[in-house]
Design a protein around this motif. Structure first.
Motif, PDB file in Angstrom:
ATOM      1  N   TYR A  72       1.564   5.719   0.945  1.00  0.00           N
ATOM      2  CA  TYR A  72       2.410   5.039  -0.015  1.00  0.00           C
ATOM      3  C   TYR A  72       1.654   4.648  -1.276  1.00  0.00           C
ATOM      4  CZ  TYR A  72       0.776   0.891   2.499  1.00  0.00           C
ATOM      5  OH  TYR A  72       0.017  -0.040   3.119  1.00  0.00           O
ATOM      6  N   PHE A 117      -9.063 -10.630  -4.484  1.00  0.00           N
ATOM      7  CA  PHE A 117      -7.945 -10.186  -5.333  1.00  0.00           C
ATOM      8  C   PHE A 117      -8.436  -9.425  -6.552  1.00  0.00           C
ATOM      9  CE2 PHE A 117      -8.473 -13.187  -8.844  1.00  0.00           C
ATOM     10  CZ  PHE A 117      -9.243 -14.187  -8.258  1.00  0.00           C
ATOM     11  N   HIS A 118      -7.585  -8.549  -7.013  1.00  0.00           N
ATOM     12  CA  HIS A 118      -7.826  -7.863  -8.280  1.00  0.00           C
ATOM     13  C   HIS A 118      -6.538  -7.945  -9.093  1.00  0.00           C
ATOM     14  CE1 HIS A 118      -9.214  -4.968 -11.210  1.00  0.00           C
ATOM     15  NE2 HIS A 118      -8.098  -4.276 -11.023  1.00  0.00           N
ATOM     16  N   ASP A 159     -12.225  -9.731  -7.736  1.00  0.00           N
ATOM     17  CA  ASP A 159     -12.822  -8.411  -7.863  1.00  0.00           C
ATOM     18  C   ASP A 159     -12.573  -7.888  -9.286  1.00  0.00           C
ATOM     19  OD1 ASP A 159     -13.951  -5.955  -7.455  1.00  0.00           O
ATOM     20  OD2 ASP A 159     -12.350  -5.181  -6.169  1.00  0.00           O
ATOM     21  N   LEU A 167     -11.944  -3.882  -2.337  1.00  0.00           N
ATOM     22  CA  LEU A 167     -11.659  -5.017  -1.463  1.00  0.00           C
ATOM     23  C   LEU A 167     -12.666  -5.173  -0.330  1.00  0.00           C
ATOM     24  CD1 LEU A 167     -10.015  -4.687   1.577  1.00  0.00           C
ATOM     25  CD2 LEU A 167      -8.516  -3.453   0.073  1.00  0.00           C
ATOM     26  N   ASP A 222      -4.795 -11.509   2.392  1.00  0.00           N
ATOM     27  CA  ASP A 222      -4.518 -10.879   1.102  1.00  0.00           C
ATOM     28  C   ASP A 222      -4.109 -11.978   0.116  1.00  0.00           C
ATOM     29  OD1 ASP A 222      -5.057  -8.394   2.091  1.00  0.00           O
ATOM     30  OD2 ASP A 222      -3.063  -7.548   1.726  1.00  0.00           O
ATOM     31  N   ALA A 223      -4.068 -11.642  -1.157  1.00  0.00           N
ATOM     32  CA  ALA A 223      -3.821 -12.649  -2.188  1.00  0.00           C
ATOM     33  C   ALA A 223      -2.333 -12.889  -2.461  1.00  0.00           C
ATOM     34  CB  ALA A 223      -4.533 -12.239  -3.470  1.00  0.00           C
ATOM     35  N   GLY A 272      -5.484  -6.819   6.684  1.00  0.00           N
ATOM     36  CA  GLY A 272      -5.587  -7.858   5.674  1.00  0.00           C
ATOM     37  C   GLY A 272      -5.700  -9.275   6.200  1.00  0.00           C
ATOM     38  N   LEU A 273      -5.155  -9.517   7.380  1.00  0.00           N
ATOM     39  CA  LEU A 273      -5.021 -10.893   7.851  1.00  0.00           C
ATOM     40  C   LEU A 273      -5.630 -11.009   9.243  1.00  0.00           C
ATOM     41  CD1 LEU A 273      -2.654 -10.207   5.784  1.00  0.00           C
ATOM     42  CD2 LEU A 273      -1.274 -11.857   6.986  1.00  0.00           C
ATOM     43  N   TRP A 275     -10.093   0.650  -1.514  1.00  0.00           N
ATOM     44  CA  TRP A 275      -8.964   0.331  -0.622  1.00  0.00           C
ATOM     45  C   TRP A 275      -8.867   1.364   0.481  1.00  0.00           C
ATOM     46  CZ3 TRP A 275      -4.595   2.425   1.484  1.00  0.00           C
ATOM     47  CH2 TRP A 275      -3.536   1.572   1.822  1.00  0.00           C
ATOM     48  N   GLY A 276      -8.557   0.919   1.682  1.00  0.00           N
ATOM     49  CA  GLY A 276      -8.152   1.836   2.748  1.00  0.00           C
ATOM     50  C   GLY A 276      -9.224   2.194   3.752  1.00  0.00           C
ATOM     51  N   GLY A 277      -8.799   2.313   4.997  1.00  0.00           N
ATOM     52  CA  GLY A 277      -9.679   2.804   6.052  1.00  0.00           C
ATOM     53  C   GLY A 277     -10.504   1.737   6.743  1.00  0.00           C
ATOM     54  N   HIS A 291       3.435 -11.606   4.402  1.00  0.00           N
ATOM     55  CA  HIS A 291       2.688 -10.810   3.418  1.00  0.00           C
ATOM     56  C   HIS A 291       3.696 -10.069   2.551  1.00  0.00           C
ATOM     57  CE1 HIS A 291       0.971  -6.797   2.299  1.00  0.00           C
ATOM     58  NE2 HIS A 291      -0.031  -7.559   1.893  1.00  0.00           N
ATOM     59  N   PHE A 298       4.700  -6.978   1.095  1.00  0.00           N
ATOM     60  CA  PHE A 298       4.451  -5.534   1.190  1.00  0.00           C
ATOM     61  C   PHE A 298       4.985  -4.849  -0.054  1.00  0.00           C
ATOM     62  CE2 PHE A 298       4.289  -6.903   5.588  1.00  0.00           C
ATOM     63  CZ  PHE A 298       3.237  -6.161   6.095  1.00  0.00           C
ATOM     64  N   ARG A 299       4.178  -3.972  -0.612  1.00  0.00           N
ATOM     65  CA  ARG A 299       4.624  -3.244  -1.809  1.00  0.00           C
ATOM     66  C   ARG A 299       4.788  -1.780  -1.497  1.00  0.00           C
ATOM     67  NH1 ARG A 299       0.239  -6.228  -5.518  1.00  0.00           N
ATOM     68  NH2 ARG A 299      -1.038  -5.613  -3.744  1.00  0.00           N
TER      69      ARG A 299
HETATM   70  C1  UD2 Z   1      -3.338  -3.200   3.769  1.00  0.00           C
HETATM   71  C2  UD2 Z   1      -3.922  -4.554   4.109  1.00  0.00           C
HETATM   72  C3  UD2 Z   1      -5.086  -4.811   3.200  1.00  0.00           C
HETATM   73  C4  UD2 Z   1      -6.148  -3.748   3.428  1.00  0.00           C
HETATM   74  C5  UD2 Z   1      -5.517  -2.403   3.180  1.00  0.00           C
HETATM   75  C6  UD2 Z   1      -6.406  -1.245   3.508  1.00  0.00           C
HETATM   76  C7  UD2 Z   1      -2.352  -6.034   5.213  1.00  0.00           C
HETATM   77  C8  UD2 Z   1      -1.172  -6.905   5.064  1.00  0.00           C
HETATM   78  N1  UD2 Z   1      -2.892  -5.548   4.059  1.00  0.00           N
HETATM   79  O1  UD2 Z   1      -2.875  -2.965   2.463  1.00  0.00           O
HETATM   80  O2  UD2 Z   1      -5.659  -6.075   3.451  1.00  0.00           O
HETATM   81  O3  UD2 Z   1      -6.678  -3.845   4.723  1.00  0.00           O
HETATM   82  O4  UD2 Z   1      -4.377  -2.227   3.971  1.00  0.00           O
HETATM   83  O5  UD2 Z   1      -7.560  -1.260   2.792  1.00  0.00           O
HETATM   84  O6  UD2 Z   1      -2.791  -5.807   6.317  1.00  0.00           O
HETATM   85  N2  UD2 Z   1      -8.082  -5.818  -3.773  1.00  0.00           N
HETATM   86  C9  UD2 Z   1      -9.304  -6.066  -4.389  1.00  0.00           C
HETATM   87  N3  UD2 Z   1      -9.939  -5.041  -5.017  1.00  0.00           N
HETATM   88  C10 UD2 Z   1      -9.456  -3.769  -5.037  1.00  0.00           C
HETATM   89  C11 UD2 Z   1      -8.243  -3.508  -4.370  1.00  0.00           C
HETATM   90  C12 UD2 Z   1      -7.579  -4.555  -3.740  1.00  0.00           C
HETATM   91  O7  UD2 Z   1      -9.767  -7.200  -4.396  1.00  0.00           O
HETATM   92  O8  UD2 Z   1     -10.092  -2.893  -5.605  1.00  0.00           O
HETATM   93  C13 UD2 Z   1      -7.379  -6.907  -3.102  1.00  0.00           C
HETATM   94  C14 UD2 Z   1      -5.915  -7.058  -3.454  1.00  0.00           C
HETATM   95  O9  UD2 Z   1      -5.738  -7.841  -4.608  1.00  0.00           O
HETATM   96  C15 UD2 Z   1      -5.349  -7.697  -2.185  1.00  0.00           C
HETATM   97  C16 UD2 Z   1      -6.238  -7.131  -1.087  1.00  0.00           C
HETATM   98  O10 UD2 Z   1      -7.390  -6.606  -1.712  1.00  0.00           O
HETATM   99  O11 UD2 Z   1      -5.460  -9.103  -2.203  1.00  0.00           O
HETATM  100  C17 UD2 Z   1      -5.529  -6.010  -0.301  1.00  0.00           C
HETATM  101  O12 UD2 Z   1      -4.990  -5.045  -1.189  1.00  0.00           O
HETATM  102  P1  UD2 Z   1      -3.449  -4.650  -1.150  1.00  0.00           P
HETATM  103  O13 UD2 Z   1      -2.619  -5.846  -1.047  1.00  0.00           O
HETATM  104  O14 UD2 Z   1      -3.197  -3.701  -2.247  1.00  0.00           O
HETATM  105  O15 UD2 Z   1      -3.426  -3.881   0.240  1.00  0.00           O
HETATM  106  P2  UD2 Z   1      -2.131  -3.635   1.210  1.00  0.00           P
HETATM  107  O16 UD2 Z   1      -1.518  -4.918   1.555  1.00  0.00           O
HETATM  108  O17 UD2 Z   1      -1.320  -2.584   0.619  1.00  0.00           O
END
Ligand code: UD2
Ligand code: MN
Length: 587
Positions: A49, A145-146, A177, A210, A230-231, A315-316, A337-339, A365, A367-368
């Motif tokens: 996504y 957060f970013h 971040d 992150l 997450d933020a 994230g949590l 991000w990811g993995g 949370h 979700f986007r």
């Molecule tokens: C999910 C997780 C997320 C993380 C991700 C895989 C939940 C609810 N969320 O995606 O925590 O494990 O899967 O990596 O389980 N951020 C930074 N710097 C960056 C990118 C993101 O600080 O370069 C922060 C962002 O502002 C947020 C957190 O990292 O607070 C997680 O990012 P997200 O919300 O885009 O991830 P999410 O919820 O889609």
């Protein structure tokens, strides 16, 4: 075609003004592009996504002034107790414009007070649990957060403060971040200094992603327990006690809350199903699965007891700080991000710990549907680079399976230096991935040496059984099984797993060949539905006669003579009932 697919993966079909219809997509693909390998190719390139996130930001048509100014303007009682906020129509255009910035309804978020009330969504029995808060270890809450919205970030912080026992909070660490939005750089430190719980902003030297941002926070944390959020979260009553008490009891437990949902449009608090557990699919994308009525946990009847999960969303979660570092913290080579959630899940389980969900702890949370920020290095490189690392370090022979069917990850494979992570694995004397699959996720649907893995080919037409497309990238596929031309190279949608001679016939994302109408219909249709463990989903393969027999009804898998339907009929030995199980090597 590629573009359309790309968008359908990333957006609601509403966003495109299209009718949501699997048939429509199938039709287009079938007519324009018989080669199904491409279907997979496109799918993989786009990623799940993250589909339409664009390097350089998504909001280029908004002025810097808007992006950099803090539009937080609370209206008393808006969103109170988690109720949805519906904007008056004269604000819709503005809301739509601002939506792009964070990929959620920023205008609504900015109208809801940062200290709004929320319902207590726990089961009644949860409310009777008593904790000796004074004696529970203290937590450092780490929020990275970013470019987060001011209101969303601070609502996370206030929800922690208002709904956690003060004695359990050591501090709140906000790791920025490398945000570029002005108000986050200039006003945040001053704001948080006034809060009743020690709260600090830590700033990363540049955009580190992150994973490294969380490490920055964890290294400075002083609480015995680390709790990551997450933020854009909101915590509800009892959330922290129910996590921390479990960790205090056994320091090798990693404990997650039930993740409820904050609507990205109305900011309503939506309670989610408590008995979801986490795992992944053949592309190593995290997936939620649900317990079926035959599972032990449903039978045990106390739904408030924590239960184990093969993987966490990421994230949590709460983890003992010393254990976090002992078990290898995070893989610092993972970008943006990811993995990291799967990496940590495999590592914790394989190296002697456990991961669980505490049903009495509820945190929502937001979700986007797509990521709002840039992926320096490129979405595909970043995500598949991270996933390649997960596979190379933790998955043993299943890494080959992953690379074989996920060419985007294969491309990133040789760039990964993973020696230090392999050393960690050795030093911690971790179990194999086979152990993980056998003990932690016994109902998994990955190929195994003692199972058939491959295609189910119809002898008469030479076509292959294929699972239907899922409605949206986050849903399991379900619908009639079809018979389609076997692809030149094997594709995942035509792969099935079965322990011969009698078993479920499962495929990716825990869906199985099923015949729900077999007791009522003549020639009942064969469908693909969530694997339930019910007898109705059991089949026997008779190798000699090449028959696939449905165990409950003793009928045989057949191709309907009228339609191109897969059905059950009385076994008759005709070629339309002959099936070849064609093994595909996966290592
Ligand atoms: C999910 C997780 C997320 C993380 C991700 C895989 C939940 C609810 N969320 O995606 O925590 O494990 O899967 O990596 O389980 N951020 C930074 N710097 C960056 C990118 C993101 O600080 O370069 C922060 C962002 O502002 C947020 C957190 O990292 O607070 C997680 O990012 P997200 O919300 O885009 O991830 P999410 O919820 O889609
Ligand atoms: Mn998030």
């Amino acid at each position: 075609l590629v573009l359309l697919w790309n968008h359908l993966e990333a957006l609601d079909s509403d966003d495109l003004g299209l009718q949501e219809s699997d048939d429509w997509l199938t039709l287009r693909l079938a007519r324009n592009q018989q080669d199904y390998i491409d279907r997979r190719g496109v799918h993989v390139v786009v990623g799940h996504y993250l589909g339409d996130s664009v390097d350089g930001g998504l909001h280029s048509n908004l002025s810097d002034e808007i992006i950099n100014s803090n539009l937080y303007d609370p209206k008393p009682n808006e969103g109170r107790n988690g109720v949805p906020v519906n904007l008056p129509s004269h604000l819709h255009a503005k809301a739509q414009q601002l939506y792009q910035i964070n990929r959620f309804n920023l205008l609504v978020s900015d109208r809801i007070p940062v200290n709004r009330t929320l319902p207590d969504v726990r089961k009644p029995k949860c409310k009777t649990k008593v904790f000796n808060e004074e004696f529970l270890p203290k937590s450092s809450i780490v929020i990275v957060f970013h470019n987060e919205a001011w209101s969303a970030l601070l609502r996370t912080v206030h929800s922690v403060i208002s709904r956690s026992p003060r004695s359990m909070l050591k501090e709140i660490l906000l790791v920025d971040d490398a945000s570029t939005r002005e108000f986050l750089k200039s006003s945040l430190d001053e704001y948080v200094a006034k809060l009743s719980v020690p709260t600090r902003v830590i700033r990363s030297p540049g955009r580190v992603g992150l994973i490294k941002a969380r490490l920055l926070g964890a290294r400075q944390a002083e609480g015995e327990i680390l709790v990551f959020l997450d933020a854009h979260c909101e915590c509800t009553l009892g959330w922290l006690e129910n996590l921390v008490a479990r960790v205090a009891e056994d320091r090798t437990r990693v404990v997650c809350p039930v993740i409820d949902i904050i609507s990205d449009v109305t900011f309503a608090y939506v309670r989610s199903f408590e008995l979801h557990w986490g795992a992944f699919n053949w592309e190593l994308h995290f997936r939620w699965y649900t317990y079926g009525s035959s599972d032990a946990i449903i039978k045990r009847k106390d739904f408030t007891e924590p239960f184990k999960t093969p993987a966490m969303a990421g994230g949590l979660f709460a983890i003992d700080r010393a254990y976090f570092f002992h078990i290898g913290a995070y893989d610092e080579e993972m970008q943006v991000w990811g993995g990291e959630n799967l990496e940590m899940s495999f590592r914790v389980w394989q190296c002697g710990g456990s991961i669980e969900i505490a049903p009495c702890s509820h945190v929502a949370h937001l979700f986007r549907k797509a990521s709002p920020y840039s992926f320096p290095g490129g979405v595909s490189e970043v995500l598949y680079g991270n996933l390649a690392r997960v596979a190379l370090v933790w998955m043993d022979e299943w890494a080959e399976f992953y690379f074989k069917f996920n060419p985007e990850a294969e491309k990133q494979r040789d760039k990964q230096a993973v020696r230090s992570r392999l050393e960690l694995r050795k030093q911690l004397k971790c179990h194999s991935f086979k152990w993980y699959l056998t003990h932690v996720w016994p109902h998994h649907f990955l190929p195994m040496d003692d199972k058939f893995f491959g295609r189910i080919r119809h002898v008469q037409t030479h076509k292959c059984v294929e699972k239907p497309l899922a409605k949206g990238s986050m849903n399991q596929a379900s619908g009639p099984a079809s018979l389609l031309p076997c692809t030149h190279l094997p594709v995942l949608t035509q792969m099935f797993v079965m322990k011969l001679p009698t078993d479920l016939i499962a495929t990716d994302e825990s869906v199985c060949l099923d015949v729900p109408e077999y007791e009522n219909d003549i020639s009942p249709r064969v469908r693909i539905l969530a694997c339930s463990g019910f007898n109705r989903q059991r089949w026997t393969y008779d190798k000699e006669n090449q028959e696939l027999r449905h165990v409950d009804s003793k009928l045989c898998l057949d191709l309907s003579s009228k339609h191109n339907y897969l059905v059950l009929n009385a076994c008759n030995g005709y070629t339309s009932q002959r099936w070849e199980l064609e093994s595909v090597s996966w290592k």
